[in-house]
Design a protein around this motif. Structure first.
Motif, PDB file in Angstrom:
ATOM      1  N   PRO A   1      29.026  84.863  24.676  1.00  0.00           N
ATOM      2  CA  PRO A   1      28.325  83.322  24.385  1.00  0.00           C
ATOM      3  C   PRO A   1      28.385  83.318  25.974  1.00  0.00           C
ATOM      4  N   THR A   2      27.691  82.432  26.661  1.00  0.00           N
ATOM      5  CA  THR A   2      27.515  82.073  27.635  1.00  0.00           C
ATOM      6  C   THR A   2      28.256  81.149  27.917  1.00  0.00           C
ATOM      7  N   ILE A   3      28.908  81.190  29.302  1.00  0.00           N
ATOM      8  CA  ILE A   3      29.096  79.738  30.233  1.00  0.00           C
ATOM      9  C   ILE A   3      29.125  78.933  31.712  1.00  0.00           C
ATOM     10  N   SER A   4      28.497  77.917  31.977  1.00  0.00           N
ATOM     11  CA  SER A   4      27.665  77.718  33.437  1.00  0.00           C
ATOM     12  C   SER A   4      29.467  77.686  34.370  1.00  0.00           C
ATOM     13  N   THR A   5      29.441  78.041  35.603  1.00  0.00           N
ATOM     14  CA  THR A   5      30.176  78.573  36.227  1.00  0.00           C
ATOM     15  C   THR A   5      29.555  77.869  36.805  1.00  0.00           C
ATOM     16  N   SER A   6      29.231  76.026  37.069  1.00  0.00           N
ATOM     17  CA  SER A   6      28.479  74.772  37.849  1.00  0.00           C
ATOM     18  C   SER A   6      29.516  73.603  37.095  1.00  0.00           C
ATOM     19  N   PHE A   7      29.173  73.854  35.849  1.00  0.00           N
ATOM     20  CA  PHE A   7      29.610  72.637  34.851  1.00  0.00           C
ATOM     21  C   PHE A   7      30.974  72.340  34.223  1.00  0.00           C
TER      22      PHE A   7
ATOM     23  N   PHE B   1      28.675  84.993  32.205  1.00  0.00           N
ATOM     24  CA  PHE B   1      28.605  83.956  33.325  1.00  0.00           C
ATOM     25  C   PHE B   1      27.739  83.611  34.016  1.00  0.00           C
ATOM     26  N   VAL B   2      27.357  82.414  34.362  1.00  0.00           N
ATOM     27  CA  VAL B   2      25.857  81.552  34.634  1.00  0.00           C
ATOM     28  C   VAL B   2      26.432  80.690  35.749  1.00  0.00           C
ATOM     29  N   THR B   3      25.496  80.529  37.011  1.00  0.00           N
ATOM     30  CA  THR B   3      25.183  79.820  37.782  1.00  0.00           C
ATOM     31  C   THR B   3      24.950  78.068  37.563  1.00  0.00           C
ATOM     32  N   SER B   4      23.665  78.546  35.623  1.00  0.00           N
ATOM     33  CA  SER B   4      22.792  77.595  36.220  1.00  0.00           C
ATOM     34  C   SER B   4      21.530  77.561  37.105  1.00  0.00           C
ATOM     35  N   THR B   5      20.445  77.394  36.868  1.00  0.00           N
ATOM     36  CA  THR B   5      19.868  77.443  37.745  1.00  0.00           C
ATOM     37  C   THR B   5      18.768  76.089  37.835  1.00  0.00           C
ATOM     38  N   ALA B   6      18.247  75.108  36.780  1.00  0.00           N
ATOM     39  CA  ALA B   6      18.460  74.005  36.746  1.00  0.00           C
ATOM     40  C   ALA B   6      18.262  72.943  37.555  1.00  0.00           C
ATOM     41  N   GLU B   7      17.398  71.788  38.128  1.00  0.00           N
ATOM     42  CA  GLU B   7      18.317  70.637  38.205  1.00  0.00           C
ATOM     43  C   GLU B   7      18.300  69.591  37.249  1.00  0.00           C
ATOM     44  N   ARG B   8      17.327  70.147  36.189  1.00  0.00           N
ATOM     45  CA  ARG B   8      17.636  69.019  34.907  1.00  0.00           C
ATOM     46  C   ARG B   8      18.933  69.955  34.514  1.00  0.00           C
ATOM     47  N   ALA B   9      19.470  70.283  34.368  1.00  0.00           N
ATOM     48  CA  ALA B   9      20.749  70.231  33.686  1.00  0.00           C
ATOM     49  C   ALA B   9      21.436  70.581  34.775  1.00  0.00           C
ATOM     50  N   ALA B  10      21.768  69.705  36.065  1.00  0.00           N
ATOM     51  CA  ALA B  10      22.724  69.172  36.795  1.00  0.00           C
ATOM     52  C   ALA B  10      22.675  67.931  36.693  1.00  0.00           C
ATOM     53  N   GLN B  11      21.520  67.159  36.460  1.00  0.00           N
ATOM     54  CA  GLN B  11      21.692  66.085  36.267  1.00  0.00           C
ATOM     55  C   GLN B  11      21.873  65.452  35.138  1.00  0.00           C
ATOM     56  N   ASN B  12      22.082  66.720  34.207  1.00  0.00           N
ATOM     57  CA  ASN B  12      22.794  66.059  32.193  1.00  0.00           C
ATOM     58  C   ASN B  12      23.854  65.993  32.460  1.00  0.00           C
ATOM     59  N   PHE B  13      25.064  66.920  33.896  1.00  0.00           N
ATOM     60  CA  PHE B  13      26.565  67.197  34.273  1.00  0.00           C
ATOM     61  C   PHE B  13      26.688  66.246  35.672  1.00  0.00           C
ATOM     62  N   GLY B  14      25.970  65.195  35.679  1.00  0.00           N
ATOM     63  CA  GLY B  14      25.599  63.810  36.464  1.00  0.00           C
ATOM     64  C   GLY B  14      26.041  64.259  37.659  1.00  0.00           C
ATOM     65  N   LEU B  15      24.483  65.780  38.089  1.00  0.00           N
ATOM     66  CA  LEU B  15      24.699  65.388  39.956  1.00  0.00           C
ATOM     67  C   LEU B  15      23.592  64.988  40.135  1.00  0.00           C
ATOM     68  N   THR B  16      22.661  64.410  40.793  1.00  0.00           N
ATOM     69  CA  THR B  16      21.504  64.198  41.242  1.00  0.00           C
ATOM     70  C   THR B  16      20.731  65.168  42.041  1.00  0.00           C
ATOM     71  N   GLU B  17      21.242  66.088  42.779  1.00  0.00           N
ATOM     72  CA  GLU B  17      20.201  67.409  42.446  1.00  0.00           C
ATOM     73  C   GLU B  17      21.370  68.866  42.132  1.00  0.00           C
ATOM     74  N   HIS B  18      20.573  69.715  41.882  1.00  0.00           N
ATOM     75  CA  HIS B  18      21.490  71.015  41.746  1.00  0.00           C
ATOM     76  C   HIS B  18      22.209  71.285  43.325  1.00  0.00           C
ATOM     77  N   ILE B  19      23.448  72.050  42.987  1.00  0.00           N
ATOM     78  CA  ILE B  19      24.349  72.891  43.632  1.00  0.00           C
ATOM     79  C   ILE B  19      23.788  73.727  44.519  1.00  0.00           C
ATOM     80  N   GLU B  20      23.355  74.105  45.484  1.00  0.00           N
ATOM     81  CA  GLU B  20      22.308  75.090  46.460  1.00  0.00           C
ATOM     82  C   GLU B  20      22.827  76.160  45.728  1.00  0.00           C
TER      83      GLU B  20
ATOM     84  N   ASP C   1      12.334  75.609  39.152  1.00  0.00           N
ATOM     85  CA  ASP C   1      12.074  74.366  38.870  1.00  0.00           C
ATOM     86  C   ASP C   1      11.283  74.573  40.031  1.00  0.00           C
ATOM     87  N   ILE C   2       9.449  75.434  39.344  1.00  0.00           N
ATOM     88  CA  ILE C   2       8.315  74.932  40.568  1.00  0.00           C
ATOM     89  C   ILE C   2       7.817  74.495  39.122  1.00  0.00           C
TER      90      ILE C   2
END
Length: 431
Positions: A103-109, A134-153, A316-317
């Protein structure tokens, strides 16, 4: 075993989502897309065909990049709806005997402790047949689903990922392999001297430990990653057992593998312990001419919007705002860097790029023996450890691969015909 043998895996894109609902051979997936029997049938088929593993891709957002709207993605069932693939893992394990489930999991979230405990549980219940992508996740919308206003650099995400893997490895090691003694006479189930806190304090994560379950059956589940950027390659070559390469030419295959192996050696690792597998979308038919007709028809039916919407969701374009035939301005992304560089190098206009871009090796078409021969030639020229089948999921395609292509590969002595080991990592390291 012969040195020419290579491994087979299956990349299940959109893993617990909608598959082939508009395809001629899609069956009833439009109505029963959340019925797991399609994925379970895949696991059974590739287990019979002696695949090493299946990887369950995942994402955790509804894209709204193309046209600045969710409309395109929801109408096409592109990335949504998609169920969490983790509940599939025990179902697929129970239906099989040998194949590894990844399975895939995000190390960012994901919290590291939660992931370490979950993977230890799955590895113990399967007696050593799971891995983790392991994925770091690429999308700002994913980050916003986990409480961040913008994605981590992007670079910071890989710093986090590196620390994340260190934490989970230490948590898996918090129980020694022989900590569970189950000594009835001495009334001691686990030896307290062999279970220790880790007291990890990092820049991004901290965890006291130990795990409240035992050490995984494999020690560490098989670690998998796909990252084409320099940061992704550095991360993979330091930690990973399997590295996925999304390349489209033999030259790219060779360069990618040489780079990963050199990086692994620089990290003090045996390069042979870091397996490089190439995403591969073959077309297999009764004859070469039939397969070539299918390939030509698919290429003629390509819609630039499908490619640009899919790529836009990982970069994210919003590509819909650009003229397809005008020279493309310089663009940047905080998304997938390696894929973005390949994408932008494919042409000067979006139409050229959409026509030319290949996310994987996807122009091989022929009879089973013809495709097997081409796979042998590619692997002999480029080197590498295996192919990761990544075609669209339907039962007809699964049969074409497992009951058509694989026997042709087996006749050539290129892939295994059985398993002499019981655990996923042991099978990977067998050749």
């Amino acid at each position: 075993m012969a040195q020419s043998q290579f491994h087979l895996g299956w990349f299940l894109g959109n893993s617990y989502g909608v598959h082939g609902w508009l395809d001629q051979w899609g069956g009833g997936t439009a109505r029963n897309w959340s019925d797991p029997s399609l994925q379970i049938d895949l696991a059974r088929a590739i287990d019979r065909a002696c695949f090493d593993f299946v990887l369950l891709e995942d994402s955790s957002f509804v894209p709204d990049n193309y046209g600045s709207s969710m409309d395109f993605y929801l109408k096409r069932a592109s990335r949504a709806p998609k169920n969490d693939p983790l509940p599939l893992v025990p179902l697929m394990l129970q239906a099989t005997k040998h194949v590894g489930i990844v399975p895939t999991i995000s190390t960012s979230f994901y919290p590291p402790f939660l992931l370490a405990r979950l993977m230890a549980t799955l590895d113990l219940m399967s007696e050593g047949r799971v891995g983790c992508n392991f994925v770091t996740s690429t999308a700002e919308r994913a980050a916003q689903n986990f409480g961040l206003t913008e994605h981590i650099e992007h670079h910071t995400r890989y710093e986090m990922a590196d620390e994340f893997v260190e934490v989970v490895k230490q948590l898996w090691d918090s129980w020694e392999a022989d900590a569970v003694v189950a000594d009835e006479a001495g009334q001691m189930f686990a030896d307290p001297g062999k279970v220790q806190p880790i007291n990890f304090e990092g820049k991004f994560f901290s965890s006291r430990g130990p795990l409240n379950t035992a050490r995984p059956a494999q020690g560490h589940p098989v670690l998998v990653q796909a990252g084409g950027s320099p940061q992704g390659r550095a991360f993979a070559s330091k930690h990973m057992d399997v590295v996925m390469a999304a390349v489209s030419t033999v030259e790219e295959m060779k360069k990618f593998r040489e780079d990963i192996r050199a990086r692994a050696a620089a990290n003090g690792r045996d390069p042979d312990s870091c397996k490089v597998v190439y995403q591969f979308l073959p077309i297999v038919a009764e004859t070469d001419s039939q397969a070539q007709e299918i390939l030509a028809a698919r290429q003629a039916a390509k819609d630039p919007a499908d490619i640009l919407a899919a790529m836009g969701s990982i970069f994210d374009i919003d590509f819909s705002i650009y003229d397809l035939d005008a020279p493309l301005a310089e663009l940047t992304t905080n998304g997938q860097q390696g894929t973005f560089q390949r994408f932008m190098a494919m042409g000067n206009t979006l139409r050229e790029i959409a026509d030319s871009f290949h996310f994987a090796l996807d122009e091989v078409a022929g009879s089973p023996d013809t495709v097997a021969a081409q796979m042998q030639e590619m692997m002999e020229e480029a080197g590498g450890d295996g192919f990761l089948i990544a075609g669209d999921l339907n039962r007809r395609y699964v049969a074409e691969i497992t009951d058509g292509l694989v026997p042709a590969l087996q006749k050539r002595g290129l892939v295994r015909t059985g398993f002499s080991k019981t655990q996923f990592r042991e099978n990977l390291l067998e050749f």
